[in-house]
Design a protein around this motif. Structure first.
Motif, PDB file in Angstrom:
ATOM      1  N   GLY A  59      12.902  11.451   9.980  1.00  0.00           N
ATOM      2  CA  GLY A  59      11.316  11.840   9.352  1.00  0.00           C
ATOM      3  C   GLY A  59      10.288  11.304   9.947  1.00  0.00           C
ATOM      4  O   GLY A  59      10.671  10.335  11.047  1.00  0.00           O
ATOM      5  N   VAL A  60       9.097  11.359   9.813  1.00  0.00           N
ATOM      6  CA  VAL A  60       8.041  11.077  10.338  1.00  0.00           C
ATOM      7  C   VAL A  60       6.922  10.705   9.449  1.00  0.00           C
ATOM      8  O   VAL A  60       6.803  11.295   8.578  1.00  0.00           O
ATOM      9  N   VAL A  61       5.765   9.645   9.171  1.00  0.00           N
ATOM     10  CA  VAL A  61       5.013   8.986   8.729  1.00  0.00           C
ATOM     11  C   VAL A  61       3.816   8.741   9.734  1.00  0.00           C
ATOM     12  O   VAL A  61       3.819   7.943  10.458  1.00  0.00           O
ATOM     13  N   LEU A  62       3.064   9.625   9.402  1.00  0.00           N
ATOM     14  CA  LEU A  62       1.788  10.346  10.352  1.00  0.00           C
ATOM     15  C   LEU A  62       1.124   8.829   9.267  1.00  0.00           C
ATOM     16  O   LEU A  62      -0.331   8.728   8.603  1.00  0.00           O
ATOM     17  N   LEU A  63       0.825   7.745  10.507  1.00  0.00           N
ATOM     18  CA  LEU A  63      -0.636   6.562   9.010  1.00  0.00           C
ATOM     19  C   LEU A  63      -1.890   7.479   9.545  1.00  0.00           C
ATOM     20  O   LEU A  63      -1.975   7.499  11.017  1.00  0.00           O
ATOM     21  N   GLY A  64      -2.933   6.582   8.609  1.00  0.00           N
ATOM     22  CA  GLY A  64      -4.200   6.934   9.087  1.00  0.00           C
ATOM     23  C   GLY A  64      -5.034   5.427   9.970  1.00  0.00           C
ATOM     24  O   GLY A  64      -4.504   4.563   9.862  1.00  0.00           O
ATOM     25  N   PRO A  65      -5.995   5.730  10.071  1.00  0.00           N
ATOM     26  CA  PRO A  65      -6.725   4.226  10.278  1.00  0.00           C
ATOM     27  C   PRO A  65      -6.343   3.011   9.836  1.00  0.00           C
ATOM     28  O   PRO A  65      -6.065   1.561  10.282  1.00  0.00           O
ATOM     29  N   ALA A  66      -6.778   3.347   8.586  1.00  0.00           N
ATOM     30  CA  ALA A  66      -6.509   1.891   7.923  1.00  0.00           C
ATOM     31  C   ALA A  66      -5.050   1.453   7.253  1.00  0.00           C
ATOM     32  O   ALA A  66      -4.683   0.102   6.496  1.00  0.00           O
ATOM     33  N   GLN A  67      -4.389   2.074   7.637  1.00  0.00           N
ATOM     34  CA  GLN A  67      -2.418   1.002   7.984  1.00  0.00           C
ATOM     35  C   GLN A  67      -2.138   1.485   9.240  1.00  0.00           C
ATOM     36  O   GLN A  67      -0.858   1.449   9.050  1.00  0.00           O
ATOM     37  N   ALA A  68      -3.521   1.268  10.212  1.00  0.00           N
ATOM     38  CA  ALA A  68      -2.437   0.414  11.682  1.00  0.00           C
ATOM     39  C   ALA A  68      -1.122  -0.250  11.963  1.00  0.00           C
ATOM     40  O   ALA A  68      -0.615  -0.063  12.605  1.00  0.00           O
ATOM     41  N   GLU A  69      -2.161  -1.339  11.241  1.00  0.00           N
ATOM     42  CA  GLU A  69      -1.121  -2.632  10.542  1.00  0.00           C
ATOM     43  C   GLU A  69       0.127  -2.500  10.499  1.00  0.00           C
ATOM     44  O   GLU A  69       1.619  -3.356  11.063  1.00  0.00           O
ATOM     45  N   LEU A  70       0.530  -1.398  10.238  1.00  0.00           N
ATOM     46  CA  LEU A  70       2.016  -0.673   9.055  1.00  0.00           C
ATOM     47  C   LEU A  70       3.255  -0.005  10.596  1.00  0.00           C
ATOM     48  O   LEU A  70       4.470  -0.082  10.752  1.00  0.00           O
ATOM     49  N   ALA A  71       2.793   0.547  11.477  1.00  0.00           N
ATOM     50  CA  ALA A  71       3.347   0.663  13.373  1.00  0.00           C
ATOM     51  C   ALA A  71       4.287  -0.233  13.851  1.00  0.00           C
ATOM     52  O   ALA A  71       5.481   0.027  13.892  1.00  0.00           O
ATOM     53  N   GLU A  72       4.049  -1.525  13.134  1.00  0.00           N
ATOM     54  CA  GLU A  72       4.780  -2.960  13.219  1.00  0.00           C
ATOM     55  C   GLU A  72       6.041  -2.985  12.806  1.00  0.00           C
ATOM     56  O   GLU A  72       7.329  -2.926  13.428  1.00  0.00           O
ATOM     57  N   ALA A  73       5.883  -2.464  11.529  1.00  0.00           N
ATOM     58  CA  ALA A  73       7.121  -2.770  10.701  1.00  0.00           C
ATOM     59  C   ALA A  73       8.184  -1.529  10.983  1.00  0.00           C
ATOM     60  O   ALA A  73       9.409  -1.559  10.681  1.00  0.00           O
ATOM     61  N   PHE A  74       7.616  -0.404  10.879  1.00  0.00           N
ATOM     62  CA  PHE A  74       7.940   0.993  11.479  1.00  0.00           C
ATOM     63  C   PHE A  74       9.170   0.496  12.991  1.00  0.00           C
ATOM     64  O   PHE A  74      10.353   1.228  12.639  1.00  0.00           O
ATOM     65  N   ARG A  75       8.216   0.433  13.660  1.00  0.00           N
ATOM     66  CA  ARG A  75       8.394  -0.045  14.742  1.00  0.00           C
ATOM     67  C   ARG A  75       9.727  -0.890  14.577  1.00  0.00           C
ATOM     68  O   ARG A  75      11.078  -0.387  15.858  1.00  0.00           O
ATOM     69  N   ALA A  76       9.932  -1.632  13.726  1.00  0.00           N
ATOM     70  CA  ALA A  76      11.372  -2.386  13.790  1.00  0.00           C
ATOM     71  C   ALA A  76      12.330  -1.972  12.757  1.00  0.00           C
ATOM     72  O   ALA A  76      13.476  -2.943  12.713  1.00  0.00           O
ATOM     73  N   ASP A  77      12.183  -1.202  12.247  1.00  0.00           N
ATOM     74  CA  ASP A  77      13.352  -0.726  11.598  1.00  0.00           C
ATOM     75  C   ASP A  77      13.345   1.117  12.031  1.00  0.00           C
ATOM     76  O   ASP A  77      12.704   1.931  10.897  1.00  0.00           O
TER      77      ASP A  77
END
Length: 343
Positions: A212-230
């Protein structure tokens, strides 16, 4: 009645006499199993960034959004990652109370105490005043078992809810979106800049909990690393590549098959029951959930129809029930046999 309890009840009822019209099958993958593509046998490398761009192209979204398009293992996985982050930022979470009980399981597993709002017979947004905490509203578009997309007026209401506080945001579960591009209402909500969009190959390609894909908004930018790690496994990435590039037409075929099954359901329903199904759910592409303002007990007793009690989807005060068009009786084999008559 919980889902597992209803499944046992359904099994007993279908084995009893007189026979009931089974409008209570909910397993899409079992119903459409012959349409599901095989997994690839190769060992080539597939990169997440390429899949993110392929997904954006399919849904006609800007390629520059690729750095915000987080590849995951499906909507459940994506929500789990997002919910854990919401716990760290002490966010308030609103979940639809009558859509999918797993939403609550995932939220509580992440340490959240979600509040709820109803969607049946129509969405009723929460009215609690905003405060300084981050506040997230999860909605599905199209919404099941509501069986349709959010209307323009309902999207207006969601946008008004967002505008009441800069701390408010949306989580849009678009797993039931089988068309491309995304529906106009979904695009409107994305254009607010305060929405996280979640999508997967679960329904359109019949492969749950895979990609799947989770399309983040500007307020959730810090979540990117959590997805890259999993990330998904290499096999899951290869499967996703095969589905997106080699079976791009499958969601349309799924829509066509579900439309045919729905028509077969409608022809078997008594006029009073058919007339109680909202017209917009009968014409929503890819829909197989049809809410009806008649209790399941009444459908069973007076019409010989086995329906899904609304409580199976979560807590609800609405007295109606839900019909589905996935049972074998509405499949192509049953239709062919009915047309050919006795041998």
């Amino acid at each position: 009645m919980r889902f597992d309890e209803f499944q046992e009840f359904r099994r007993r009822q279908l084995g009893a006499a007189p026979p009931l019209l089974d409008a209570a099958e909910t397993n899409l993958y079992r119903a459409l199993a012959p349409m599901r593509p095989e997994a690839p046998a190769g060992t080539h490398t597939v990169y997440r960034c390429d899949l993110a761009r392929a997904w954006l192209r399919r849904f006609e979204l800007p390629q520059e959004w690729s750095r915000h398009a987080m590849v995951c293992r499906g909507v459940r996985h994506g929500l789990g990652v997002v919910f854990r982050w919401l716990r760290t930022v002490q966010a308030r979470l609103w979940l639809p109370g009558d859509v999918y009980p797993v939403y609550f399981d995932l939220a509580r597993a992440a340490g959240l105490a979600p509040a709820s709002y109803p969607t049946l017979p129509a969405p009723a947004l929460p009215t609690s005043p905003a405060d300084d905490r981050p506040e997230y509203l999860l909605l599905a578009n199209p919404s099941k078992p509501l069986g349709r997309y959010l209307s323009e007026a309902e999207c207006d209401a969601v946008i008004s809810w967002l505008r009441e506080s800069p701390h408010r945001h949306l989580l849009i579960d678009s797993v039931y979106e089988l068309g491309a591009p995304f529906a106009a209402g979904t695009r409107r909500l994305l254009d607010t800049g305060r929405a996280v969009l979640l999508h997967s190959v679960t329904k359109g390609w019949l492969w749950p909990q895979t990609f799947g894909v989770v399309l983040l908004g500007p307020a959730q930018a810090e979540l990117a690393e959590a997805f890259r790690a999993d990330p998904p496994t290499p096999d899951q990435l290869r499967l996703a590549d095969r589905l997106l590039t080699g079976h791009g037409d499958l969601p349309r075929l799924v829509v066509d098959e579900l439309a045919a099954r729905a028509e077969r359901l409608f022809t078997r329903l008594p006029d009073e029951v058919l007339g109680a199904i909202p017209a917009e759910t009968r014409t929503c592409p890819g829909n197989y959930f049809f809410p009806v303002g008649i209790p399941a007990q009444t459908l069973h007793r007076e019409y010989g129809v086995l329906a899904v009690p609304v409580g199976v989807f979560g807590e609800s005060r609405w007295p109606g029930s839900v019909l589905t068009s996935l049972a074998d009786a509405f499949g192509p084999t049953a239709a062919d046999e009915a047309e050919s008559g006795p041998r």
